[in-house]
Write an enzyme that holds these catalytic residues in place. Structure first.
Site, PDB file in Angstrom:
ATOM      1  CG  ASP A   8      -8.419  27.898 -29.698  1.00  0.00           C
ATOM      2  OD1 ASP A   8      -7.338  28.113 -29.981  1.00  0.00           O
ATOM      3  OD2 ASP A   8      -8.888  27.281 -28.763  1.00  0.00           O
ATOM      4  CB  CYS A  65      -7.920  24.665 -31.019  1.00  0.00           C
ATOM      5  SG  CYS A  65      -7.942  22.908 -31.158  1.00  0.00           S
ATOM      6  CB  THR A  67      -4.837  19.553 -28.608  1.00  0.00           C
ATOM      7  OG1 THR A  67      -6.037  19.748 -28.844  1.00  0.00           O
ATOM      8  CG2 THR A  67      -4.408  19.612 -27.504  1.00  0.00           C
ATOM      9  CG  HIS A  98      -6.014   6.515 -47.809  1.00  0.00           C
ATOM     10  ND1 HIS A  98      -5.154   5.377 -47.066  1.00  0.00           N
ATOM     11  CD2 HIS A  98      -5.039   6.583 -48.724  1.00  0.00           C
ATOM     12  CE1 HIS A  98      -4.397   5.058 -47.783  1.00  0.00           C
ATOM     13  NE2 HIS A  98      -3.996   5.568 -48.847  1.00  0.00           N
ATOM     14  CG  HIS A 133      -8.716   5.004 -50.596  1.00  0.00           C
ATOM     15  ND1 HIS A 133      -8.465   4.570 -49.265  1.00  0.00           N
ATOM     16  CD2 HIS A 133      -7.903   4.861 -51.246  1.00  0.00           C
ATOM     17  CE1 HIS A 133      -7.236   3.723 -49.354  1.00  0.00           C
ATOM     18  NE2 HIS A 133      -6.856   4.037 -50.738  1.00  0.00           N
TER      19      HIS A 133
HETATM   20  C1  RB5 Z   1      -7.723  26.077 -25.044  1.00  0.00           C
HETATM   21  O1  RB5 Z   1      -6.944  26.222 -23.784  1.00  0.00           O
HETATM   22  C2  RB5 Z   1      -7.710  24.718 -25.289  1.00  0.00           C
HETATM   23  O2  RB5 Z   1      -8.280  23.883 -24.635  1.00  0.00           O
HETATM   24  C3  RB5 Z   1      -8.077  24.702 -26.991  1.00  0.00           C
HETATM   25  O3  RB5 Z   1      -7.348  25.504 -27.843  1.00  0.00           O
HETATM   26  C4  RB5 Z   1      -8.123  23.160 -27.513  1.00  0.00           C
HETATM   27  O4  RB5 Z   1      -6.763  22.616 -27.615  1.00  0.00           O
HETATM   28  C5  RB5 Z   1      -9.113  22.415 -27.390  1.00  0.00           C
HETATM   29  O5  RB5 Z   1      -9.015  21.334 -27.954  1.00  0.00           O
END
Ligand code: RB5
Length: 145
Positions: A8, A65, A67, A98, A133
Site C-alpha cells: 500500500d 504495508c 506494519t 518450519h 513441521h
Molecule cells: C495505513 O495507514 C496502515 O494502516 C497500513 O499500511 C497497515 O499498517 C495496516 O495494517
C-alpha cells in the site's frame, strides 16, 4: 525464481527498494502495485497477489504495508496462503523452514531498509524442512479444506 510484490502507500518506498534488490539478484519480479504514495487500501493489493501466488503464478509473494499486519491478515484469508509477518532474520528463516510460508509480509514503517533486505535474503534462501513441521502445516491446510 519469480516473486510477486505488492504494497500500500505506507509500504511503497520499501517495495521499490526490495524490488530493485531482487532484480539485482536476477530474480523476476511481478509488481502488483501500488505505484505511488497516494493513500490506498491494503486488501486491494494483498488479495490479488495472494490469489496469484496460490494459483502458482509466482513462487512466492512479498507484501508491505505500514506494519505488515494488515497485509498478513488479508493474505491469510486466501486458500493456500501461509503469509508470515517477519521483523527479524530468525523469524524469516523459521517461517520458511518450519511453516513453509509462501508470502512474506514486512512493515515499511517498522523496518530499516538494510534489515528488510536481510530478512528478504534469508527468507528466500531458506527451505521447508518437512518432517514434523509438515505434519503441523498439514493440520492447518486440512482445516482450511
Ligand atoms: C495505513 O495507514 C496502515 O494502516 C497500513 O499500511 C497497515 O499498517 C495496516 O495494517
Amino acid at each position: 525464481m519469480k516473486i510477486a510484490i505488492g504494497s500500500d502507500h505506507a509500504g511503497f518506498e520499501l517495495k521499490e527498494t526490495i524490488k530493485t534488490f531482487l532484480k539485482e539478484k536476477g530474480i523476476e519480479v511481478i509488481d502488483f502495485g501500488t505505484y505511488s504514495e497516494e493513500r490506498v487500501d491494503y486488501p486491494d493489493y494483498a488479495i490479488p497477489l495472494a490469489e496469484s501466488v496460490a494459483n502458482g503464478e509466482e513462487d512466492f509473494g512479498i507484501l508491505i504495508c505500514g506494519t505488515g499486519i494488515g497485509m498478513s491478515i488479508a493474505a491469510n484469508k486466501v486458500k493456500g496462503i501461509r503469509a508470515s509477518l517477519c521483523s527479524d532474520v530468525y523469524s524469516a528463516h523459521s517461517a520458511r523452514e518450519h511453516n513453509n510460508a509462501n508470502v512474506l509480509c514486512l512493515g515499511g514503517r517498522v523496518l530499516g531498509k538494510e534489515l528488510a533486505k536481510e530478512i528478504v535474503d534469508k527468507w528466500l534462501s531458506s527451505s521447508f524442512l518437512g518432517g514434523r513441521h509438515k505434519r503441523r502445516v498439514d493440520k492447518i491446510m486440512n482445516y482450511e479444506k
